[in-house]
Write a protein that holds these residues in place. Structure first.
Motif, PDB file in Angstrom:
ATOM      1  N   THR A  37       7.217   7.586   4.686  1.00  0.00           N
ATOM      2  CA  THR A  37       8.425   8.345   4.365  1.00  0.00           C
ATOM      3  C   THR A  37       9.461   7.359   3.852  1.00  0.00           C
ATOM      4  O   THR A  37       9.312   6.149   4.012  1.00  0.00           O
ATOM      5  N   GLY A  38      10.514   7.884   3.261  1.00  0.00           N
ATOM      6  CA  GLY A  38      11.537   7.014   2.681  1.00  0.00           C
ATOM      7  C   GLY A  38      11.473   7.118   1.166  1.00  0.00           C
ATOM      8  O   GLY A  38      10.618   7.828   0.633  1.00  0.00           O
ATOM      9  N   ARG A  39      12.407   6.450   0.491  1.00  0.00           N
ATOM     10  CA  ARG A  39      12.455   6.572  -0.974  1.00  0.00           C
ATOM     11  C   ARG A  39      11.869   5.343  -1.641  1.00  0.00           C
ATOM     12  O   ARG A  39      12.196   4.228  -1.306  1.00  0.00           O
ATOM     13  N   ILE A  40      10.995   5.586  -2.612  1.00  0.00           N
ATOM     14  CA  ILE A  40      10.547   4.510  -3.481  1.00  0.00           C
ATOM     15  C   ILE A  40      10.787   4.980  -4.907  1.00  0.00           C
ATOM     16  O   ILE A  40      10.309   6.050  -5.291  1.00  0.00           O
ATOM     17  N   GLU A  41      11.553   4.208  -5.662  1.00  0.00           N
ATOM     18  CA  GLU A  41      11.798   4.593  -7.055  1.00  0.00           C
ATOM     19  C   GLU A  41      11.318   3.497  -7.974  1.00  0.00           C
ATOM     20  O   GLU A  41      11.617   2.323  -7.781  1.00  0.00           O
ATOM     21  N   PHE A  42      10.570   3.897  -8.976  1.00  0.00           N
ATOM     22  CA  PHE A  42      10.106   2.945  -9.977  1.00  0.00           C
ATOM     23  C   PHE A  42      10.726   3.333 -11.299  1.00  0.00           C
ATOM     24  O   PHE A  42      10.501   4.442 -11.788  1.00  0.00           O
ATOM     25  N   ASP A  43      11.545   2.432 -11.848  1.00  0.00           N
ATOM     26  CA  ASP A  43      12.197   2.717 -13.108  1.00  0.00           C
ATOM     27  C   ASP A  43      12.984   4.032 -13.023  1.00  0.00           C
ATOM     28  O   ASP A  43      12.982   4.837 -13.959  1.00  0.00           O
ATOM     29  N   GLY A  44      13.588   4.276 -11.864  1.00  0.00           N
ATOM     30  CA  GLY A  44      14.402   5.459 -11.684  1.00  0.00           C
ATOM     31  C   GLY A  44      13.635   6.712 -11.302  1.00  0.00           C
ATOM     32  O   GLY A  44      14.244   7.735 -10.991  1.00  0.00           O
ATOM     33  N   LYS A  45      12.292   6.645 -11.323  1.00  0.00           N
ATOM     34  CA  LYS A  45      11.512   7.839 -10.983  1.00  0.00           C
ATOM     35  C   LYS A  45      10.969   7.717  -9.551  1.00  0.00           C
ATOM     36  O   LYS A  45      10.399   6.683  -9.202  1.00  0.00           O
ATOM     37  N   PRO A  46      11.131   8.772  -8.752  1.00  0.00           N
ATOM     38  CA  PRO A  46      10.594   8.716  -7.392  1.00  0.00           C
ATOM     39  C   PRO A  46       9.066   8.773  -7.402  1.00  0.00           C
ATOM     40  O   PRO A  46       8.476   9.498  -8.211  1.00  0.00           O
ATOM     41  N   LEU A  47       8.438   8.001  -6.493  1.00  0.00           N
ATOM     42  CA  LEU A  47       6.974   7.968  -6.447  1.00  0.00           C
ATOM     43  C   LEU A  47       6.406   8.874  -5.366  1.00  0.00           C
ATOM     44  O   LEU A  47       5.189   8.990  -5.232  1.00  0.00           O
ATOM     45  N   ALA A  48       7.275   9.525  -4.610  1.00  0.00           N
ATOM     46  CA  ALA A  48       6.792  10.313  -3.471  1.00  0.00           C
ATOM     47  C   ALA A  48       5.853  11.417  -3.930  1.00  0.00           C
ATOM     48  O   ALA A  48       6.075  12.084  -4.939  1.00  0.00           O
ATOM     49  N   GLY A  49       4.766  11.574  -3.196  1.00  0.00           N
ATOM     50  CA  GLY A  49       3.887  12.725  -3.390  1.00  0.00           C
ATOM     51  C   GLY A  49       2.951  12.665  -4.574  1.00  0.00           C
ATOM     52  O   GLY A  49       2.228  13.618  -4.836  1.00  0.00           O
ATOM     53  N   ILE A  50       2.936  11.570  -5.336  1.00  0.00           N
ATOM     54  CA  ILE A  50       1.955  11.512  -6.425  1.00  0.00           C
ATOM     55  C   ILE A  50       0.792  10.617  -5.998  1.00  0.00           C
ATOM     56  O   ILE A  50       0.923   9.774  -5.129  1.00  0.00           O
ATOM     57  N   SER A  51      -0.360  10.848  -6.636  1.00  0.00           N
ATOM     58  CA  SER A  51      -1.568  10.152  -6.193  1.00  0.00           C
ATOM     59  C   SER A  51      -1.533   8.678  -6.592  1.00  0.00           C
ATOM     60  O   SER A  51      -0.769   8.278  -7.475  1.00  0.00           O
ATOM     61  N   THR A  52      -2.354   7.892  -5.913  1.00  0.00           N
ATOM     62  CA  THR A  52      -2.445   6.462  -6.204  1.00  0.00           C
ATOM     63  C   THR A  52      -2.687   6.214  -7.688  1.00  0.00           C
ATOM     64  O   THR A  52      -2.035   5.381  -8.313  1.00  0.00           O
ATOM     65  N   GLU A  53      -3.642   6.972  -8.258  1.00  0.00           N
ATOM     66  CA  GLU A  53      -3.976   6.713  -9.658  1.00  0.00           C
ATOM     67  C   GLU A  53      -2.796   7.026 -10.586  1.00  0.00           C
ATOM     68  O   GLU A  53      -2.614   6.377 -11.610  1.00  0.00           O
ATOM     69  N   SER A  54      -1.962   8.009 -10.194  1.00  0.00           N
ATOM     70  CA  SER A  54      -0.797   8.309 -11.023  1.00  0.00           C
ATOM     71  C   SER A  54       0.241   7.199 -10.930  1.00  0.00           C
ATOM     72  O   SER A  54       0.897   6.876 -11.925  1.00  0.00           O
ATOM     73  N   VAL A  55       0.397   6.623  -9.744  1.00  0.00           N
ATOM     74  CA  VAL A  55       1.317   5.490  -9.587  1.00  0.00           C
ATOM     75  C   VAL A  55       0.886   4.358 -10.514  1.00  0.00           C
ATOM     76  O   VAL A  55       1.693   3.770 -11.235  1.00  0.00           O
ATOM     77  N   VAL A  56      -0.420   4.092 -10.502  1.00  0.00           N
ATOM     78  CA  VAL A  56      -0.952   3.015 -11.339  1.00  0.00           C
ATOM     79  C   VAL A  56      -0.645   3.292 -12.810  1.00  0.00           C
ATOM     80  O   VAL A  56      -0.231   2.411 -13.557  1.00  0.00           O
ATOM     81  N   ARG A  57      -0.806   4.546 -13.210  1.00  0.00           N
ATOM     82  CA  ARG A  57      -0.605   4.875 -14.623  1.00  0.00           C
ATOM     83  C   ARG A  57       0.842   4.728 -15.066  1.00  0.00           C
ATOM     84  O   ARG A  57       1.123   4.622 -16.253  1.00  0.00           O
ATOM     85  N   LEU A  58       1.774   4.735 -14.085  1.00  0.00           N
ATOM     86  CA  LEU A  58       3.175   4.517 -14.457  1.00  0.00           C
ATOM     87  C   LEU A  58       3.425   3.056 -14.817  1.00  0.00           C
ATOM     88  O   LEU A  58       4.480   2.715 -15.318  1.00  0.00           O
ATOM     89  N   GLY A  59       2.440   2.183 -14.534  1.00  0.00           N
ATOM     90  CA  GLY A  59       2.612   0.776 -14.896  1.00  0.00           C
ATOM     91  C   GLY A  59       2.751  -0.144 -13.698  1.00  0.00           C
ATOM     92  O   GLY A  59       3.393  -1.188 -13.782  1.00  0.00           O
ATOM     93  N   ILE A  60       2.162   0.243 -12.563  1.00  0.00           N
ATOM     94  CA  ILE A  60       2.157  -0.627 -11.390  1.00  0.00           C
ATOM     95  C   ILE A  60       0.724  -1.061 -11.125  1.00  0.00           C
ATOM     96  O   ILE A  60      -0.115  -0.235 -10.778  1.00  0.00           O
ATOM     97  N   ARG A  71       0.825  -1.209   0.000  1.00  0.00           N
ATOM     98  CA  ARG A  71       0.000   0.000   0.000  1.00  0.00           C
ATOM     99  C   ARG A  71       0.860   1.260   0.000  1.00  0.00           C
ATOM    100  O   ARG A  71       0.484   2.269  -0.578  1.00  0.00           O
ATOM    101  N   ALA A  72       2.011   1.168   0.636  1.00  0.00           N
ATOM    102  CA  ALA A  72       2.900   2.335   0.659  1.00  0.00           C
ATOM    103  C   ALA A  72       3.470   2.604  -0.740  1.00  0.00           C
ATOM    104  O   ALA A  72       3.646   3.762  -1.138  1.00  0.00           O
ATOM    105  N   ILE A  73       3.755   1.538  -1.492  1.00  0.00           N
ATOM    106  CA  ILE A  73       4.268   1.725  -2.850  1.00  0.00           C
ATOM    107  C   ILE A  73       3.263   2.516  -3.679  1.00  0.00           C
ATOM    108  O   ILE A  73       3.615   3.372  -4.477  1.00  0.00           O
ATOM    109  N   CYS A  74       1.962   2.227  -3.483  1.00  0.00           N
ATOM    110  CA  CYS A  74       0.921   2.919  -4.234  1.00  0.00           C
ATOM    111  C   CYS A  74       0.466   4.217  -3.569  1.00  0.00           C
ATOM    112  O   CYS A  74      -0.562   4.784  -3.944  1.00  0.00           O
ATOM    113  N   ASN A  75       1.181   4.661  -2.552  1.00  0.00           N
ATOM    114  CA  ASN A  75       0.800   5.876  -1.828  1.00  0.00           C
ATOM    115  C   ASN A  75      -0.612   5.817  -1.269  1.00  0.00           C
ATOM    116  O   ASN A  75      -1.380   6.777  -1.358  1.00  0.00           O
TER     117      ASN A  75
END
Lengths: 292, 332, 236
Positions: free
Chosen positions: C56-79, C47-51
């Motif tokens: 707190t802490g760093r999560i990077e997907f394909d080199g891009k940080p996921l901090a501060g973006i909405s759940t739906e935006s995380v999904v759209r990156l391909g998760i 759940r933390a990966i999807c915000n």
């Protein structure tokens, strides 16, 4: 027999009004899972905007189109400004919000345009439909518009991606976000569409009931009844519900002795409650499987 | 916010609802305040404060229903009307003492609510709202029926005589009615608070929190829902009877759907499920419309709406939020 | 190549800290298992990966940080996230559920073809494609949830307890399909499981979580064959 035919036709004509408004009710219910008590006042306000535009010299269709745009934007704005901040508040607080919105719109319209009734032109004309005495062109027009809106909405929800996304966001917001739907904008979109549909209903109703700030009170009650009767999850059901309520209302007041205009509404509502006790999801609503 | 956080939030809210009354000290202070209010103010103010108490009882009754069993009724004005007419008819047509009309109104409304609830409570959510709404809309028409006119006075309604203070107490009629209303309100508050703590109350709370689970635990759903509905109707009826006595008049149009709306708004402002909030809600619905009218006559509706929005924005859980905030800061 | 990198992840529910700073990485196209007992923090990690929780802490997907973006935006990156409870749109048909899986995709042309491919992976869904999804059995709903997640054409799929509440035979089927999907669709999978034995069969790498911290990591083989770990953490 002729009286019966007359009453049924007249009932269908009033029913079409309820059907249009019930569509707006179902629309917003799909988006936010609430009955919006201020829906009628929003429609009334839109109708006044159309009237004002015509006073300023616009033609009917120009004013109509512009009103739809304004109403859509207005609906989106209401959601963004007033109801989005309440997203996490308890459900009943939303109902209080609708009541507050109702009071504001009614009062502002009264102050701006006062409470005297105003004539509102019909785009279809008021002479008999196809030379018939039973139903006027305007009434036939309302029935036509109700069905046109229904088909458009049906197509929108069934066959477009955005319609599908809207339904998903309304029924299961959390799951909707997990497939990448921005649920907050979906809700705002639902408000905008409901507001625009309400504007269409208002503009169609105004030539019949005349334009004034309280014009939608009775209509909205019947429309709620129609929407619930038909099933809140079904646009088609709400239109069917509208016609049933319209016809039933007319028949009861004509044929049941002692039922004047005053008991019409309670009796119509009693019938609906009876239907609901037998079929709790409405005539055409879907039964959703409930889990613990 | 995430689903889990939401669930947690709701659980917390549910726990807080169980803590649905106030500490004893706060209760005593409030009661003392209520006792001294009528001293040294005009009869009209006393009358207004009495109205507040009566609405507080009606809101309390709705709170009992919504807060305890999770049901939502728009038909409270109908029960209020039945109570008011019961009192008026007993006093004016049959000459019964006013104090005896209250239990009668309670019993009649309980039966009425119970019988209405039997079929209606098979519905839930918006459908129940619609059914109770139908009741609220139908009710003002009933006293107008020709058959009932000899008792109800039809559209013109009934005038009720104001009772005098008993035992030669040195109190004006209004002050006496205030203390009478206050004692009834205290008794009903005490009943509600105890009801929630009782076995029945816990069963109601279980129904509210999870119907399916409660039924699996052997709670007779429809019985408890109908009981909650009947009890709420009974208390609303008592409020209606008091209303008839204090206002000295009943007429069909005093009990429209608007009254149900007012009671509902009062419950929201006070905080759903928090019994003392009923009093705050009642103050709101009695005085804020006046205040709005004072600010702008033409736009009083809009001012009322804006104030209501401001309240629910700032305090989505109503006055309960303020009470919780204070409670947290008080030394233990 | 590293697809997902998690570093010092802490997550909170209200005042309660559920993750005490965990770090792990996941390679492209691989299957990684997160193991541990009930309440260890496995679900919270997903759940933390999807915000979906405060973290707190760093999560990077394909080199891009996921901090501060909405759940739906995380999904759209391909998760794609298959949550516990499966997230089925129960009032909609099976086919509508699949379409919803692809709702954020821009390449609308190929969606129809993807649905057909899902029906090949999961023939039972084809038989039930007009049925209301809420009426499917638990196993069928789990298949639908995986299919819906794949409709996103994700690069990473997060699976939360896929075996939960399913009969052993159905679980076998499901994991066979997951293995197949991983190979054929080139989707990396992060799977959270209490049934460790099963998860280790399809995973290349595994992490064991206990009370919000990673206590063990290694290749799936090492973890599976280490008697001590098996006895003390995985319970079989």
């Amino acid at each position: 027999m002729e009286l019966l035919t007359n009453q049924i036709l007249a009932g269908l004509a009033t029913g079409a009004i309820y059907a249009c408004m019930a569509l707006a009710v179902v629309m917003i219910y799909q988006a936010i899972n609430h009955l919006n008590f201020a829906q009628g006042e929003m429609a009334m306000f839109s109708t006044f905007i159309a009237w004002q535009l015509m006073q300023w010299g616009l033609g009917f269709w120009g004013a109509f189109a512009l009103t739809l745009v304004i109403s859509f934007i207005g609906g989106v704005a209401l959601e963004r400004l007033l109801f989005n901040p309440l997203t996490n508040a308890p459900v009943l607080v939303h109902v209080a919000g609708f009541i507050a919105l109702f009071a504001i719109l009614n009062s502002v319209a009264g102050l701006t345009w006062d409470f005297t009734i105003k004539q509102f032109p019909s785009p279809f004309g008021s002479t008999g439909f196809l030379g018939s005495q039973l139903i006027s062109k305007h009434q036939a027009g309302i029935i036509g518009v109700a069905f046109a809106m229904l088909s458009l909405l049906y197509g929108f929800f069934r066959f477009t991606r955005i319609g599908l996304a809207l339904r998903a966001a309304a029924s299961q917001p959390e799951s909707a976000r997990l497939v990448g739907i921005d649920t907050r904008w979906m809700v705002a979109l639902g408000w905008g569409m409901a507001s625009a549909i309400g504007a269409i209903a208002g503009v169609l109703i105004a030539p019949v009931v005349f334009l004034e700030p309280n014009m939608m009170g009775g209509v909205l009650l019947y429309s709620f009844a129609a929407a619930v009767l038909g099933g809140l999850s079904s646009p088609f059901g709400s239109v069917l519900g509208g016609f049933i309520v319209g016809v039933f209302e007319n028949l009861v007041s004509t044929y049941v002795p002692g039922v004047g205009t005053e008991l019409k509404l309670p009796i119509a509502l009693a019938l609906i409650v009876t239907v609901l006790v037998i079929r709790p999801s409405g005539l055409l609503g879907r039964v959703v499987v409930k889990r613990v | 916010m995430s689903a889990i956080e939401e669930t947690l939030g709701q659980t917390v809210a549910a726990v807080e609802v169980r803590k649905s009354s106030m500490p004893t000290v706060a209760r005593l202070v409030l009661l003392l305040g209520l006792l001294v209010i009528p001293l040294g103010v005009s009869d009209f103010v006393v009358f207004q404060v009495t109205t507040v108490l009566i609405y507080a009882i009606a809101i309390l009754a709705l709170n009992l229903l919504t807060g305890a069993s999770g049901q939502f009724s728009l038909g409270q004005s109908a029960f209020y009307a039945v109570g008011a007419y019961t009192a008026a008819i007993m006093m004016e047509v049959y000459g019964v003492n006013y104090a005896l009309t209250l239990p009668a109104a309670g019993v009649i409304c309980f039966l009425f609510g119970f019988l209405f609830g039997l079929p209606a409570l098979r519905l839930s959510g918006v459908y129940l709202a619609l059914a109770t709404f139908a009741l609220a809309v139908a009710m003002p028409q009933i006293p107008k029926l020709a058959v009932l006119e000899p008792w109800t006075g039809g559209v013109h309604g009934l005038v009720v005589n104001k009772p005098e203070a008993p035992f030669d107490l040195p109190l004006s009629q209004d002050a006496w009615l205030y203390y009478f209303t206050l004692s009834v309100a205290v008794v009903i508050y005490w009943l509600c608070a105890n009801l929630l703590r009782s076995r029945t109350g816990r069963a109601m709370l279980a129904v509210r929190d999870n119907e399916i689970a409660a039924s699996a635990l052997g709670v007779d759903l429809s019985l408890y829902k109908t009981l909650a509905f009947g009890t709420s109707a009974a208390f609303t009826g008592v409020a209606g009877a008091l209303g008839a006595i204090v206002v000295q008049f009943v007429a069909p149009d005093s009990f429209t759907f608007q009254l149900s709306i007012a009671i509902f708004v009062g419950m929201i402002v006070g905080g759903v499920g928090w019994l003392p909030g009923s009093l705050v809600g009642a103050v709101f619905i009695v005085f804020v419309p006046n205040l709005a009218e004072g600010i702008s006559k033409g736009l009083s509706g809009a001012v009322f709406g804006v104030i209501l929005f401001a309240v629910i924005f700032a305090l989505p859980h109503g006055a309960r939020q303020i009470a919780d905030w204070i409670a947290k800061r008080l030394p233990r | 190549m590293t697809l997902l990198a998690v570093d010092g992840l802490r997550a909170y529910y209200g005042q309660v800290q559920a993750l005490q700073g965990i770090s792990f990485a996941l390679e492209e196209g691989t299957v990684t298992a997160l193991l541990g007992a009930n309440g260890a923090g496995k679900t919270t990690t997903l759940r933390a990966i999807c915000n979906m929780v405060r973290s707190t802490g760093r999560i990077e997907f394909d080199g891009k940080p996921l901090a501060g973006i909405s759940t739906e935006s995380v999904v759209r990156l391909g998760i794609a996230h298959v949550p516990q409870g499966r997230g089925t749109f129960s009032a909609m048909t099976v086919e509508e559920n699949l379409q919803l899986g692809a709702i954020s995709r821009k390449d609308t042309k190929s969606i129809g073809r993807d649905i057909e491919r899902m029906y090949e992976h999961f023939p039972v869904l084809k038989r039930r494609h007009t049925q209301q999804a809420g009426t499917l059995s638990g196993g069928e709903q789990q298949m639908l949830a995986v299919a819906r997640a794949l409709m996103l054409r994700p690069r990473l799929m997060l699976l939360d307890e896929p075996s939960f509440g399913l009969a052993p035979l159905i679980v076998r089927d499901l994991f066979a399909i997951l293995r197949k999907v991983n190979l054929e669709e080139k989707v990396a999978i992060l799977v959270v499981e209490q049934n460790a034995q099963l998860a280790l069969e399809i995973a290349q790498k595994a992490y064991v979580i206990e009370t919000g911290s990673i206590v063990m990591s290694g290749s799936a083989k090492e973890i599976a064959t280490n008697e001590d770990i098996r006895k003390s953490y995985l319970g079989y």
